[in-house]
Design a protein around this motif. Structure first.
Motif, short mmCIF file in Angstrom:
data_model
loop_
_atom_site.label_atom_id
_atom_site.label_comp_id
_atom_site.label_asym_id
_atom_site.label_seq_id
_atom_site.Cartn_x
_atom_site.Cartn_y
_atom_site.Cartn_z
N ILE A 9 0.86 -1.17 0.00
CA ILE A 9 0.00 0.00 0.00
C ILE A 9 0.90 1.22 0.00
CG2 ILE A 9 -1.79 1.24 1.25
CD1 ILE A 9 -2.53 -1.38 2.59
N SER A 10 0.74 2.10 -0.97
CA SER A 10 1.62 3.26 -1.03
C SER A 10 1.36 4.17 0.15
CB SER A 10 1.38 4.04 -2.32
OG SER A 10 0.22 4.83 -2.22
N GLY A 58 16.43 0.76 -0.12
CA GLY A 58 15.49 1.84 0.17
C GLY A 58 16.03 2.85 1.15
N VAL A 59 16.78 2.38 2.15
CA VAL A 59 17.35 3.31 3.13
C VAL A 59 18.34 4.24 2.45
CG1 VAL A 59 18.69 3.51 5.25
CG2 VAL A 59 16.97 1.69 5.03
N GLN A 60 19.18 3.69 1.58
CA GLN A 60 20.11 4.54 0.84
C GLN A 60 19.35 5.55 0.00
OE1 GLN A 60 22.50 2.81 -2.41
NE2 GLN A 60 24.19 4.16 -1.84
N SER A 61 18.29 5.11 -0.65
CA SER A 61 17.54 6.01 -1.52
C SER A 61 16.96 7.19 -0.75
CB SER A 61 16.41 5.23 -2.20
OG SER A 61 15.70 6.04 -3.10
N VAL A 62 16.45 6.96 0.46
CA VAL A 62 15.92 8.05 1.26
C VAL A 62 17.00 9.09 1.53
CG1 VAL A 62 15.03 8.68 3.54
CG2 VAL A 62 14.03 6.76 2.31
N ALA A 192 18.08 1.60 -6.13
CA ALA A 192 16.75 2.16 -6.38
C ALA A 192 16.77 3.19 -7.50
CB ALA A 192 16.19 2.78 -5.09
N ALA A 193 17.83 4.00 -7.56
CA ALA A 193 17.93 5.01 -8.62
C ALA A 193 18.16 4.37 -9.97
CB ALA A 193 19.07 5.98 -8.29
N ARG A 194 18.89 3.25 -10.01
CA ARG A 194 19.21 2.61 -11.29
C ARG A 194 18.11 1.69 -11.78
NH1 ARG A 194 22.85 -0.94 -11.08
NH2 ARG A 194 23.30 -1.04 -8.85
N HIS A 195 17.26 1.21 -10.86
CA HIS A 195 16.23 0.23 -11.23
C HIS A 195 14.85 0.65 -10.70
CE1 HIS A 195 19.42 -2.48 -12.56
NE2 HIS A 195 20.03 -2.27 -11.42
N ALA A 202 9.53 -0.42 -6.75
CA ALA A 202 8.27 0.28 -7.00
C ALA A 202 7.29 0.09 -5.85
CB ALA A 202 7.66 -0.22 -8.31
N THR A 203 7.29 -1.09 -5.24
CA THR A 203 6.33 -1.39 -4.18
C THR A 203 6.74 -0.85 -2.83
OG1 THR A 203 5.66 -3.42 -5.33
CG2 THR A 203 5.12 -3.26 -2.99
N TYR A 204 8.00 -1.03 -2.46
CA TYR A 204 8.42 -0.73 -1.09
C TYR A 204 9.28 0.51 -0.94
CZ TYR A 204 6.71 -5.45 -0.32
OH TYR A 204 5.92 -6.56 -0.26
N ASP A 205 10.00 0.90 -1.98
CA ASP A 205 10.95 2.00 -1.83
C ASP A 205 10.50 3.31 -2.44
OD1 ASP A 205 12.55 0.23 -0.48
OD2 ASP A 205 13.77 -0.29 -2.23
N ALA A 206 9.88 3.27 -3.60
CA ALA A 206 9.41 4.51 -4.22
C ALA A 206 8.43 5.27 -3.31
CB ALA A 206 8.78 4.22 -5.58
N PRO A 207 7.51 4.59 -2.60
CA PRO A 207 6.61 5.33 -1.71
C PRO A 207 7.34 6.08 -0.59
CG PRO A 207 5.70 3.17 -2.17
CD PRO A 207 7.11 3.17 -2.70
#
Length: 234
Positions: A9-10, A58-62, A192-195, A202-207
């Motif tokens: 769930i986003s 995801g943590v790195q992406s944040v 996350a940035a590369r893929h 898309a499900t867990y990190d982009a939100p």
């Protein structure tokens, strides 16, 4: 280690439903109170902190999207150098947690603000040895502190959040002195940035990035600070 493509769930949708604050399966989409304790004035433009909160993608992406952060590196912390390797860590018995070393300019963003954002949008800090679909001690949440000041600030902030009952359960995030951070393999860096099309991302990190932008707009930067490949890396 499994990177599941299970539907989630986003955070934005959860926020619209008014259920984001204490969801067990997603980070918060609400602004937590900042640390009550004031930080000492910055005397340097360079500091490093290590955060563990589930899959390091995801943590790195944040942290890559936070103003004042100058570099990040996904890696392993909590174990020894000889076991700091993806497949070995994935067995769950090395003592390592998937972690992210965050280099930042304390004149632009403080350790307290990094913790505030981490607990708000990067993870569910009440979970033990898991985040999202990933289960095991390598997915535990931890603050690997580099200085006594970081350790003091981390303990005070967790006490503050627990006392305010901002989560439905007590915070399970560990506070551990950092005795060695070991960078992960290059294919994990900037994942996350590369893929962005990857189902897990898309499900867990982009939100999480959507939530960061929505809740911490003043600290958000559109273009992520990307990790440079090590010499000889891809």
């Amino acid at each position: 280690m499994t990177r599941s493509g299970l539907l989630g769930i986003s955070l934005i949708a959860m926020g619209a439903l008014g259920t984001a604050c204490h969801a067990a399966d997603a980070p918060l989409a609400t602004r937590l109170p900042p640390p009550a304790a004031a930080e000492a004035p910055a005397t340097t433009h360079r500091a490093t902190a290590v955060f563990a909160g589930g899959c390091f993608w995801g943590v790195q992406s944040v942290f890559q999207h936070i103003r004042g952060v100058t570099a990040t590196r996904a890696g392993y912390d909590g174990g020894t150098k000889d076991t700091a390797e993806y497949e070995t860590v994935s067995g769950g018995d090395t003592g390592h947690a998937e972690s992210v070393a965050v280099e930042y300019d304390p004149t632009q963003v403080g350790y307290g603000t990094l913790m505030q954002i981490f607990f708000s949008v990067a993870l569910d800090p009440t979970q033990v040895n898991r985040q999202f679909p990933d289960v095991g001690s390598q997915y535990r949440s931890a603050l690997f502190t580099r200085t006594p000041e970081q350790a003091t600030a981390a303990r005070a902030y967790i006490r503050q959040l627990n006392a305010a009952h901002v989560f439905a359960r007590p915070i399970a995030t560990q506070i551990v002195p950092d005795h060695g951070f070991y960078p992960a393999e290059e294919y994990h860096q900037n994942f996350a940035a590369r893929h962005p099309e990857d189902s897990y991302i898309a499900t867990y990190d982009a939100p999480r990035i959507e939530a960061l932008k929505m809740v911490y707009g003043a600290q958000y930067r559109d273009d992520p600070i990307l990790t440079l490949a090590a010499p000889g890396g891809p």
